[in-house]
Scaffold this active site. Structure first.
Site, PDB file in Angstrom:
ATOM      1  N   ASP A 171       5.353   6.682   4.945  1.00 34.79           N
ATOM      2  CA  ASP A 171       4.512   5.962   5.888  1.00 34.79           C
ATOM      3  C   ASP A 171       4.271   4.530   5.418  1.00 34.79           C
ATOM      4  OD1 ASP A 171       2.654   6.116   8.208  1.00 34.79           O
ATOM      5  OD2 ASP A 171       1.175   5.625   6.670  1.00 34.79           O
ATOM      6  N   GLU A 220       9.253   4.236   7.270  1.00 37.31           N
ATOM      7  CA  GLU A 220       8.612   3.890   8.541  1.00 37.31           C
ATOM      8  C   GLU A 220       8.245   2.408   8.502  1.00 37.31           C
ATOM      9  OE1 GLU A 220       4.991   3.521  11.265  1.00 37.31           O
ATOM     10  OE2 GLU A 220       4.759   3.744   9.117  1.00 37.31           O
TER      11      GLU A 220
HETATM   12  C1  GLC Z   1       1.678   4.376  10.087  1.00 33.49           C
HETATM   13  C2  GLC Z   1       1.354   5.525  11.014  1.00 33.49           C
HETATM   14  C3  GLC Z   1       0.124   5.189  11.805  1.00 33.49           C
HETATM   15  C4  GLC Z   1      -1.018   4.961  10.853  1.00 33.49           C
HETATM   16  C5  GLC Z   1      -0.650   3.918   9.796  1.00 33.49           C
HETATM   17  C6  GLC Z   1      -1.622   3.926   8.675  1.00 33.49           C
HETATM   18  O1  GLC Z   1       2.033   3.246  10.758  1.00 33.49           O
HETATM   19  O2  GLC Z   1       2.443   5.795  11.838  1.00 33.49           O
HETATM   20  O3  GLC Z   1      -0.193   6.196  12.722  1.00 33.49           O
HETATM   21  O4  GLC Z   1      -2.143   4.533  11.561  1.00 33.49           O
HETATM   22  O5  GLC Z   1       0.612   4.155   9.217  1.00 33.49           O
HETATM   23  O6  GLC Z   1      -1.397   5.027   7.840  1.00 33.49           O
END
Ligand code: GLC
Length: 659
Positions: free
Chosen positions: A282, A324
């Protein structure tokens, strides 16, 4: 440390841990083969520290212990995956992201739904965050207070383990998240830091006053400007300012401290040894901070990811990592690794630009911006792949580059205003019912929330009981899915979208969610409504069957595996975009009409196969299409797409070449 000393240190760890003999040889080879690289990455981060060698030694121990703890089934699976190098590139891969509780209630009940997922054509399940996270301050589970204990809302670790077994028996894959950038402020480390433990205070960025925070905020963008403005929060207990880039209850981990990397790698390994196949890292763009920068995409963030990747390649090689990184296309590319590190960073990344560009095309009936961006997107290295998607649990960002918007003749500011108004429910004439998310009045930025179906017009059409508009929205949904699923990479459906779930406004009644309108597109599944998928002709049935059909086409043809075999076509019609994929003497043409009007495409687009054949096989209905003369047209109904297979040897069409 000279190389000879490095090798003898590693060998001494092997001796202490009794890692010797034939069975361990592959691990020993992997370790020795990667030792210099591992050491070099670690020194790029921490060599200035006096305790550098001790910290590195701890890493060697951790990697070796993780390997020793890996069970024999997983070791066997590692070997199988190694044999099918790039298993995640296969056209068999297709997944769904889902919230366990909102989809089916609990981890225990999920195995009951695996047949449902397989029947749709899926073999990968991405479970949204499962580990303990404080109710009311959880950011959908992305504020983790314990990385080892499953939140009781979902079940127990044993439930997860038995689900993993069921998946494995069905030849399905498991994906979960590691939230690397931050912990919840209720995580044990944060709690200790709050109690004044300086060891754990060093796990975070904590300051006695606002001097450094003020300086840093000059160049740091805000992620949640409405619900959590700024990048630092005041902690009353310690009387300190703590970096919290996302929500104020999500404290950023300080990776300049090697103890943090060690602790988080330990968590990564814990997931690897649970049998996770793909780990979604993430928000990796944020993991390194430096004064005077945006604190995103910094070189050290890449080094950390590479270090983790190399450590995984040594200890638990069967687990792939997905970064991500929802950043500009040029920057996304860097997450696959650059230079000699190419393919040694993230195995997968979200094709976020393509996703947003599809929404751009749908809102404008103009695909030129999508086409203009492809030369960058096509730079993805061979051996890595995309997660292709139309919707996920997050908002849709419109972060594609201004220069391309300008190149196709639009003014970037006005173009984005139009997209926000069209998709964000601000335009009366628009069929979309989304909403704006993350509105920042200082920068005029905003993103979009809403389900696939609602953004494609289904919600408004149903409310108006407009049968024609309902049909149009179904066509749009399938067009969007087809475009993303037929690209190179793993299609990832967001749960609910497989049968047309519209926005779920119940989040507004829940104080822990009402401040975050991303919950509107995270539905609680109504299985009674879902049962309509079995009733021919219903909205749910048409969408489900349509997606199943596209996935089936994809699975039945190896040409859809990601071998970087994709070339975009020049369609000479702004509303129709298309690409060609090639395997041996086969070429498949995937063509998408993004307009509400009938469109024609000159047969010139098939020139590359013309000398060999005059016929194309329509993979949707198995009909044969005869290639007409240049000036004649292949006709498209509104929002229609084609998947046309040709067998040929030549390619002389004007195309954007994939590297
Ligand atoms: C990523 C997740 C999102 C979250 C963020 C903070 O972007 O996809 O949903 O709010 O990280 O962890």
């Amino acid at each position: 440390m000279p190389n000879s000393a490095l090798f003898s240190t590693i060998r001494s760890v092997f001796t202490n841990k009794k890692i010797k003999g034939k069975a361990h040889q592959p691990f020993i080879d992997r370790f020795i083969g990667n030792a210099i690289l591992l050491h070099s990455l670690f020194s790029q981060l921490y060599s200035k520290r006096a305790d550098f060698e001790t910290r590195f030694m701890e890493m060697i121990e951790l990697i070796s212990d993780t390997y020793l703890e890996r069970n024999s089934t997983l070791v066997k699976r590692d070997k199988e995956k190694e044999k099918q190098a790039g298993w995640f590139l296969s056209n068999n891969m297709a997944g769904m992201s889902l919230y366990v509780d909102r989809f089916v209630g609990s981890l225990k009940s999920l195995p009951e739904k695996l047949d449902y997922l397989q029947n749709l054509g899926l073999n990968l399940v991405h479970l949204m965050p499962l580990f303990e996270s404080p109710e009311g301050a959880s950011d959908g589970g992305y504020a983790v207070s314990n990385y080892r204990v499953i939140d009781k809302r979902f079940g127990t670790l044993d439930d997860l383990k038995s689900l993993q077994k069921s998946l494995q028996e069905k030849h399905m894959y498991l994906m979960i998240d590691i939230v690397l950038n931050h912990t919840s402020n209720q995580h044990e480390w944060a709690q200790k830091a709050r109690e004044g433990d300086s060891f754990y205070q060093d796990f975070y960025y904590m300051y006695d006053d606002r001097i450094i925070p003020n300086q840093m905020e000059q160049s740091m963008p805000e992620v949640f400007p409405e619900s959590s403005p700024g990048n630092f929060s005041y902690d009353k207990k310690t009387n300190k300012w703590v970096m919290s880039v996302f929500h104020n209850y999500q404290w950023d981990l300080n990776f300049t401290n090697p103890h943090v990397l060690h602790a988080m790698l330990d968590n990564v390994f814990f997931y690897a040894n649970l049998g996770v196949d793909i780990l979604r890292v993430d928000a990796p763009a944020f993991i390194w901070k430096q004064m005077g920068t945006s604190c995103q995409n910094l070189p050290e963030a890449h080094i950390i990811l590479q270090f983790i990747k190399v450590a995984l390649e040594i200890a638990t090689p069967g687990m792939a990592i997905l970064g991500e990184a929802i950043v500009a296309p040029k920057q996304i590319m860097d997450y696959f690794g650059k230079g000699i590190m190419t393919t040694h960073e993230c195995d997968l990344a979200y094709n976020a630009t393509q996703m947003a560009l599809q929404w751009d095309a749908l809102a404008t009936a103009d695909t030129r911006n999508m086409l203009a961006n492809q030369p960058v997107i096509l730079q993805k290295p061979l051996g890595c792949t995309w997660i292709n998607y139309t919707r996920c649990h997050d908002d849709i960002g419109l972060g594609f580059e201004d220069s391309y918007i300008e190149a196709v003749g639009y003014t970037p500011y006005l173009h984005r205003e139009y997209l926000k108004n069209y998709l964000g429910g601000r335009l009366v004439s628009s069929p979309s019912s989304g909403d704006l998310f993350g509105v920042n009045p200082k920068t005029n930025d905003a993103r979009i929330s809403g389900t696939l179906a609602s953004l494609c017009g289904l919600e408004k059409a149903i409310n108006k009981k407009d049968a024609k508009a309902i049909q149009t929205s179904i066509d749009k949904i399938l067009l969007m899915q087809a475009n993303s699923m037929l690209l190179g990479g793993i299609p990832m459906i967001f749960y609910g979208d497989e049968f047309g779930s519209t926005n779920d406004y119940s989040y507004l009644d829940d104080a822990s969610k009402s401040y975050d309108n991303r919950w509107m597109h995270r539905p609680v599944i109504d299985w009674k409504k879902n049962a309509q998928i079995r009733k021919k002709g219903t909205v749910e049935n048409q969408i489900f069957k349509g997606i199943q059909h596209i996935l089936n086409i994809r699975k039945s043809n190896n040409i859809f595996s990601d071998t970087n075999n994709l070339e975009w076509l020049e369609s000479h019609n702004a509303s129709v975009v298309g690409f060609k994929r090639t395997l041996g003497n086969q070429q498949v043409f995937c063509l998408f009409n993004y307009s509400a009007e009938t469109q024609g495409l000159t047969y010139y687009v098939f020139n590359s196969v013309r000398k060999q054949t005059q016929k194309l096989l329509n993979l949707s209905d198995k009909s044969v299409i005869k290639i007409g003369k240049d000036h004649e047209h292949l006709m498209f109904k509104p929002y229609q797409f084609y998947v046309l297979l040709a067998e040929s040897h030549h390619s002389n069409l004007l195309t954007i070449q994939q590297r």
